[in-house]
Enzyme design. Structure first.
Site, PDB file in Angstrom:
ATOM      1  CB  THR A 121      -0.918   0.009   1.235  1.00  0.00           C
ATOM      2  OG1 THR A 121      -0.084  -0.208   2.384  1.00  0.00           O
ATOM      3  CG2 THR A 121      -1.969  -1.080   1.155  1.00  0.00           C
ATOM      4  N   GLY A 122       2.178   1.110   0.009  1.00  0.00           N
ATOM      5  CA  GLY A 122       3.066   2.274  -0.011  1.00  0.00           C
ATOM      6  C   GLY A 122       3.342   2.751  -1.425  1.00  0.00           C
TER       7      GLY A 122
ATOM      8  CG  ASN B 226      11.990   9.239  -6.346  1.00  0.00           C
ATOM      9  OD1 ASN B 226      11.669  10.150  -7.119  1.00  0.00           O
ATOM     10  ND2 ASN B 226      11.335   8.989  -5.232  1.00  0.00           N
TER      11      ASN B 226
ATOM     12  CE  LYS C  43      20.247   3.990   3.158  1.00  0.00           C
ATOM     13  NZ  LYS C  43      18.885   4.544   3.232  1.00  0.00           N
TER      14      LYS C  43
ATOM     15  CB  CYS D 207      15.834   5.825  -5.300  1.00  0.00           C
ATOM     16  SG  CYS D 207      15.850   6.660  -3.707  1.00  0.00           S
TER      17      CYS D 207
ATOM     18  CG  HIS E 278      15.908  10.891  -6.319  1.00  0.00           C
ATOM     19  ND1 HIS E 278      14.857  11.530  -5.697  1.00  0.00           N
ATOM     20  CD2 HIS E 278      16.210   9.810  -5.552  1.00  0.00           C
ATOM     21  CE1 HIS E 278      14.533  10.850  -4.591  1.00  0.00           C
ATOM     22  NE2 HIS E 278      15.336   9.813  -4.485  1.00  0.00           N
TER      23      HIS E 278
HETATM   24  N1  NAP Z   1      10.125   5.910  -2.204  1.00  0.00           N
HETATM   25  C1  NAP Z   1      11.230   5.697  -2.917  1.00  0.00           C
HETATM   26  O1  NAP Z   1      11.566   6.458  -3.838  1.00  0.00           O
HETATM   27  C2  NAP Z   1      12.108   4.511  -2.612  1.00  0.00           C
HETATM   28  C3  NAP Z   1      13.159   4.233  -3.478  1.00  0.00           C
HETATM   29  C4  NAP Z   1      13.991   3.144  -3.215  1.00  0.00           C
HETATM   30  C5  NAP Z   1      13.775   2.386  -2.102  1.00  0.00           C
HETATM   31  N2  NAP Z   1      12.754   2.687  -1.259  1.00  0.00           N
HETATM   32  C6  NAP Z   1      12.557   1.828  -0.088  1.00  0.00           C
HETATM   33  O2  NAP Z   1      11.367   1.063  -0.282  1.00  0.00           O
HETATM   34  C7  NAP Z   1      10.732   0.849   0.974  1.00  0.00           C
HETATM   35  C8  NAP Z   1       9.297   1.359   0.900  1.00  0.00           C
HETATM   36  O3  NAP Z   1       9.300   2.759   0.641  1.00  0.00           O
HETATM   37  P1  NAP Z   1       7.977   3.586   0.305  1.00  0.00           P
HETATM   38  O4  NAP Z   1       8.452   4.896  -0.185  1.00  0.00           O
HETATM   39  O5  NAP Z   1       7.046   2.794  -0.524  1.00  0.00           O
HETATM   40  O6  NAP Z   1       7.336   3.782   1.775  1.00  0.00           O
HETATM   41  P2  NAP Z   1       5.808   4.122   2.171  1.00  0.00           P
HETATM   42  O7  NAP Z   1       5.109   4.830   1.073  1.00  0.00           O
HETATM   43  O8  NAP Z   1       5.895   4.792   3.484  1.00  0.00           O
HETATM   44  O9  NAP Z   1       5.125   2.675   2.355  1.00  0.00           O
HETATM   45  C9  NAP Z   1       5.476   1.823   3.421  1.00  0.00           C
HETATM   46  C10 NAP Z   1       4.763   0.488   3.298  1.00  0.00           C
HETATM   47  O10 NAP Z   1       5.122  -0.304   4.454  1.00  0.00           O
HETATM   48  C11 NAP Z   1       3.916  -0.714   5.117  1.00  0.00           C
HETATM   49  N3  NAP Z   1       4.078  -0.781   6.568  1.00  0.00           N
HETATM   50  C12 NAP Z   1       4.377   0.229   7.419  1.00  0.00           C
HETATM   51  N4  NAP Z   1       4.390  -0.248   8.697  1.00  0.00           N
HETATM   52  C13 NAP Z   1       4.063  -1.563   8.634  1.00  0.00           C
HETATM   53  C14 NAP Z   1       3.907  -2.595   9.586  1.00  0.00           C
HETATM   54  N5  NAP Z   1       4.094  -2.375  10.886  1.00  0.00           N
HETATM   55  N6  NAP Z   1       3.607  -3.841   9.144  1.00  0.00           N
HETATM   56  C15 NAP Z   1       3.429  -4.097   7.840  1.00  0.00           C
HETATM   57  N7  NAP Z   1       3.565  -3.152   6.867  1.00  0.00           N
HETATM   58  C16 NAP Z   1       3.878  -1.906   7.258  1.00  0.00           C
HETATM   59  C17 NAP Z   1       2.899   0.347   4.779  1.00  0.00           C
HETATM   60  O11 NAP Z   1       1.609  -0.197   4.988  1.00  0.00           O
HETATM   61  P3  NAP Z   1       0.353   0.727   5.468  1.00  0.00           P
HETATM   62  O12 NAP Z   1      -0.055   1.516   4.260  1.00  0.00           O
HETATM   63  O13 NAP Z   1      -0.645  -0.269   5.900  1.00  0.00           O
HETATM   64  O14 NAP Z   1       0.878   1.601   6.579  1.00  0.00           O
HETATM   65  C18 NAP Z   1       3.228   0.603   3.319  1.00  0.00           C
HETATM   66  O15 NAP Z   1       2.647  -0.398   2.528  1.00  0.00           O
HETATM   67  C19 NAP Z   1      11.611   1.542   2.030  1.00  0.00           C
HETATM   68  O16 NAP Z   1      12.550   0.624   2.562  1.00  0.00           O
HETATM   69  C20 NAP Z   1      12.342   2.588   1.215  1.00  0.00           C
HETATM   70  O17 NAP Z   1      13.566   2.981   1.786  1.00  0.00           O
HETATM   71  C21 NAP Z   1      11.905   3.717  -1.482  1.00  0.00           C
END
Ligand code: NAP
Length: 350
Positions: free
Chosen positions: A28-29, A329, A229, A145, A258
């Site tokens: 859902t993120g 990103n 990183k 990213c 980015h």
């Molecule tokens: N955003 C980027 O550009 C990017 C790029 C490269 C890597 N990343 C990495 O990818 C990962 C996700 O990033 P994101 O940007 O998608 O983050 P995000 O939008 O904050 O989404 C986080 C996800 O984790 C879930 N979550 C949070 N707490 C939880 C729990 N206690 N149990 C189970 N699920 C939980 C959330 O579910 P709910 O919706 O239910 O809270 C949501 O599905 C991170 O490690 C980040 O560093 C991100």
């Protein structure tokens, strides 16, 4: 606009015959939703999709092709029967669920930082080092990213001139910090325009109409984790453990995309046309070869490619180049890279 050289390292219409069963953790993120969308439009033969998130999202329903999928709580989930999990959670959550998933026979492509620097885990940008993956690997790490968009460019320059030193300065979108960060930029901007109060929650300083020269936490050496990183992951992916590379990472008030100003010093004298030709040959890279044309974050948002422009000699060095590198990103920097890994894995090992 004048550009050349766009080719993607995707499998296209595949020869895959066996259906695969896929789970998305953190579905859902921002990254998880993008993974589901890219998976849906891919030609991967997905017979089952399971979505995992926090208890808050459990029970939400999503459409995927002709399936309807209900979100399950990751903490209590059993992964039996799944072939692959695409991970888009925090590193702490990855630490707890990934071993449970691999124990049931799943392969996990993890986007968090948890396993990236583990010597037993390949860290993969498919255009550069998919060959590092073997059948024995149950976990494959997706890089950060800001690293993903950088290494195909560095790899191309290394092949023609040998990298002597790299200096990276990043201009990173708020979406790199997750969904809550998008809301913070929006709400803080609105509050400033309306001259109302805003209670900051995600960033350590004002992000609206401001740039923050600190991404993630500070380390003892004065760098931030995000900067280290870029340094450590680039060395690992390129297979150059002693690469001279330094980085400064800056958060900018941009929603998606980015940008990186990259200064490269090469070991061998290499002409500008040779550099441009090498970049033209990088799969998935869109080159703006004319010095007056340049890609921007607003151009790459929602796009798959890495765009490179402002390529010019650094006249202060014997063989130096300056480049401007941008990418979405959430797509190439996260979800698309993971889907590309999955496509290659399915083709090679499934
Ligand atoms: N955003 C980027 O550009 C990017 C790029 C490269 C890597 N990343 C990495 O990818 C990962 C996700 O990033 P994101 O940007 O998608 O983050 P995000 O939008 O904050 O989404 C986080 C996800 O984790 C879930 N979550 C949070 N707490 C939880 C729990 N206690 N149990 C189970 N699920 C939980 C959330 O579910 P709910 O919706 O239910 O809270 C949501 O599905 C991170 O490690 C980040 O560093 C991100």
């Amino acid at each position: 606009m004048n550009y050349t050289g766009l080719r993607f390292e995707r499998c296209g219409e595949t020869t895959m015959t066996d259906a695969i069963r896929v789970g998305i953790a953190g579905a859902t993120g921002l990254v998880g939703e993008e993974m589901a969308s890219l998976l849906e439009s891919s030609s991967l033969p997905v017979s089952e999709l399971r979505l995992f998130a926090s208890a808050d999202s459990a029970g939400e329903r999503y459409a995927f092709r002709d399936l309807e999928v209900e979100v399950e709580e990751l903490g209590t989930a059993l992964f039996d029967g799944l072939d692959y999990i695409l991970g888009a959670t925090s590193a702490d959550l990855a630490e707890s669920y990934v071993p449970r998933a691999t124990a049931t026979g799943c392969r996990v492509i993890d986007n968090s930082s948890r396993f990236r620097m583990d010597d037993t885990v390949p860290l993969i940008v498919p255009e550069v080092n998919f060959a590092a993956v073997t059948d024995a690997h149950r976990i494959i790490a997706n890089p950060n990213c800001s690293t993903i968009q950088l290494v195909p460019v560095l790899n191309a320059l290394h092949e023609i001139g040998g990298l002597a030193r790299v200096v990276v300065s990043s201009y990173q979108a708020v979406s790199g910090a997750g969904r809550d960060a998008l809301d913070e930029l929006f709400e803080e901007t609105r509050a400033l325009m309306n001259q109302t109060e805003y209670q900051r929650d995600v960033f350590p300083a004002r992000i609206a109409f401001n740039c923050i020269p600190a991404i993630d936490t500070f380390l003892e050496n004065g760098y931030t984790k995000e900067e280290m990183k870029i340094i450590n992951e680039s060395r690992k992916i390129l297979g150059i453990p002693d690469l001279k590379i330094t980085a400064t990472c800056v958060r900018v008030p941009v929603f998606h995309g980015h940008a990186e100003s990259v200064n490269v010093s090469l070991e061998k004298e290499t002409s500008l046309p040779a550099v441009l030709e090498a970049l033209t040959n990088v799969p998935g890279l869109l080159l703006f070869p004319e010095s007056s044309a340049y890609p921007m974050q607003c151009d790459v948002a929602g796009q798959d490619h890495i765009a490179v422009g402002r390529v010019r000699r650094d006249e202060s060095l014997p063989c130096g180049y300056n480049l401007w590198v941008v990418a979405d990103n959430v797509r190439k920097g996260a979800a698309l890279n993971a889907i590309q890994i999955l496509e290659q894995l399915v083709r090679v090992v499934h």
